[in-house]
Design an enzyme around this catalytic site. Structure first.
Site, PDB file in Angstrom:
ATOM      1  N   ASP A   1       1.040  -1.208  -0.152  1.00 53.47           N
ATOM      2  CA  ASP A   1       0.033   0.115   0.045  1.00 53.47           C
ATOM      3  C   ASP A   1       0.866   1.092  -0.003  1.00 53.47           C
ATOM      4  O   ASP A   1       1.541   1.683   0.827  1.00 53.47           O
ATOM      5  CB  ASP A   1      -0.991  -0.090   1.142  1.00 53.47           C
ATOM      6  CG  ASP A   1      -1.849   1.397   1.380  1.00 53.47           C
ATOM      7  OD1 ASP A   1      -1.815   2.069   0.366  1.00 53.47           O
ATOM      8  OD2 ASP A   1      -2.327   1.243   2.334  1.00 53.47           O
TER       9      ASP A   1
ATOM     10  N   TYR B   1      -8.301  14.855 -10.968  1.00 52.05           N
ATOM     11  CA  TYR B   1      -7.118  14.129 -11.264  1.00 52.05           C
ATOM     12  C   TYR B   1      -5.933  14.889 -11.753  1.00 52.05           C
ATOM     13  O   TYR B   1      -4.867  14.477 -11.337  1.00 52.05           O
ATOM     14  CB  TYR B   1      -7.821  13.089 -12.437  1.00 52.05           C
ATOM     15  CG  TYR B   1      -6.708  12.357 -13.171  1.00 52.05           C
ATOM     16  CD1 TYR B   1      -6.110  11.335 -12.611  1.00 52.05           C
ATOM     17  CD2 TYR B   1      -6.173  12.757 -14.684  1.00 52.05           C
ATOM     18  CE1 TYR B   1      -5.337  10.658 -13.297  1.00 52.05           C
ATOM     19  CE2 TYR B   1      -5.413  11.887 -15.151  1.00 52.05           C
ATOM     20  CZ  TYR B   1      -4.729  10.775 -14.543  1.00 52.05           C
ATOM     21  OH  TYR B   1      -3.823  10.017 -15.293  1.00 52.05           O
TER      22      TYR B   1
END
Length: 281
Positions: free
Chosen positions: A36, A123
């Site tokens: 992660d 984004y």
């Protein structure tokens, strides 16, 4: 040379791992199931023993990012910062994959590598933040921006268009957004050539040369699949409103590549002619 590819299960990551293995380099691929990258503790020591770390991991759901910007920021900015810190601590080079969405798309000539960024979407903002974070955490880093990426190992525009054309028989595709369709295999090759050339740290543009519209790209895909490109009609962005604004102009310049003696990717149309049998199957 020992490479670590983060985001190895993605469209670009798979091609990169495959190409590195084929040429005999040592390559390890990791994805979110193994690491992660948004967790600083999980990335401590991640790059130990590697010479080059390439971060292909990204939150790419452009429209959903408008509602989930904190999630996108974690993956696109915090994650790259953590990976870059690990690369720096290991003495490895870092390659961060970024995007044309860091620009506002109002240009009319190819954006230079040092052009002012002005992202319009969540984004784009989070990817711009990722660029900044990587440069700050790992001085020996290469930020490689790409655009209109397609490949055999994931969902992409030409596959979607061909499937829709076969199912519907006729399509309308936007003709007022312009960019450079770029094959993941070509971007992979460019990344390898940049590292092999010992290119200095900086920002480079990893896109095909030339340009077309989404309509033009759709027609090329349909033709490559053996259908009549005339079944693809033109429409405009105004007729196809989406939550996240798209850059109208996504053509990126390649002066930085030429300055370090690295040849840019060839013309998009010529490259798609080679790629189409592989990508479309």
């Amino acid at each position: 040379m020992r490479w670590l590819v983060v985001g190895a299960n993605g469209m670009l990551g798979q091609d990169l791992v495959e190409a590195l293995a084929a040429r005999g380099d040592e390559v390890t691929g990791v994805d979110r199931d193994e690491v992660d990258i948004t967790d600083p503790a999980a990335t401590v020591g991640l790059a130990d023993g590697f010479d080059v770390v390439v971060n292909c991991a990204a939150y790419t759901a452009v429209d959903r990012a408008e509602e989930e910007e904190p999630v996108a920021f974690a993956v696109n900015a915090v994650g790259p910062a953590n990976v870059a810190r690990a690369a720096r601590d290991a003495g490895a080079r870092m390659v961060q994959i970024s995007t044309d969405y860091v620009f506002d798309g109002s240009g009319t000539s190819p954006y230079p590598e040092d052009g002012a960024i002005a992202p319009l979407s969540a984004y784009g903002r989070t990817k711009a933040a990722g660029e900044w974070a990587v440069r700050a955490e790992c001085p020996d880093s290469l930020v490689v921006r790409t655009a209109w990426l397609y490949g055999a190992k994931g969902a992409c525009f030409p596959k979607t268009i061909v499937k829709a054309a076969r199912e519907r028989g006729a399509l309308q595709v936007i003709d007022d957004q312009v960019g450079p369709p770029t094959w993941t295999v070509d971007l992979t090759d460019l990344i390898l050539r940049l590292i092999d050339a010992q290119a200095p740290a900086g920002t480079y543009h990893g896109t095909s040369s030339g340009q077309t519209s989404w309509h033009g790209f759709a027609q090329a895909a349909v033709a490559a699949a053996g259908m009549d490109p005339a079944i693809v009609a033109r429409t405009t962005s105004a007729e196809y409103v989406r939550p996240a604004p798209r850059p109208a102009y996504s053509v990126l310049g390649h002066d930085a590549l030429r300055a370090v003696g690295v040849e840019p990717i060839g013309d998009w149309e010529q490259r798609f002619a080679v790629a189409a049998p592989v990508v479309l199957g």
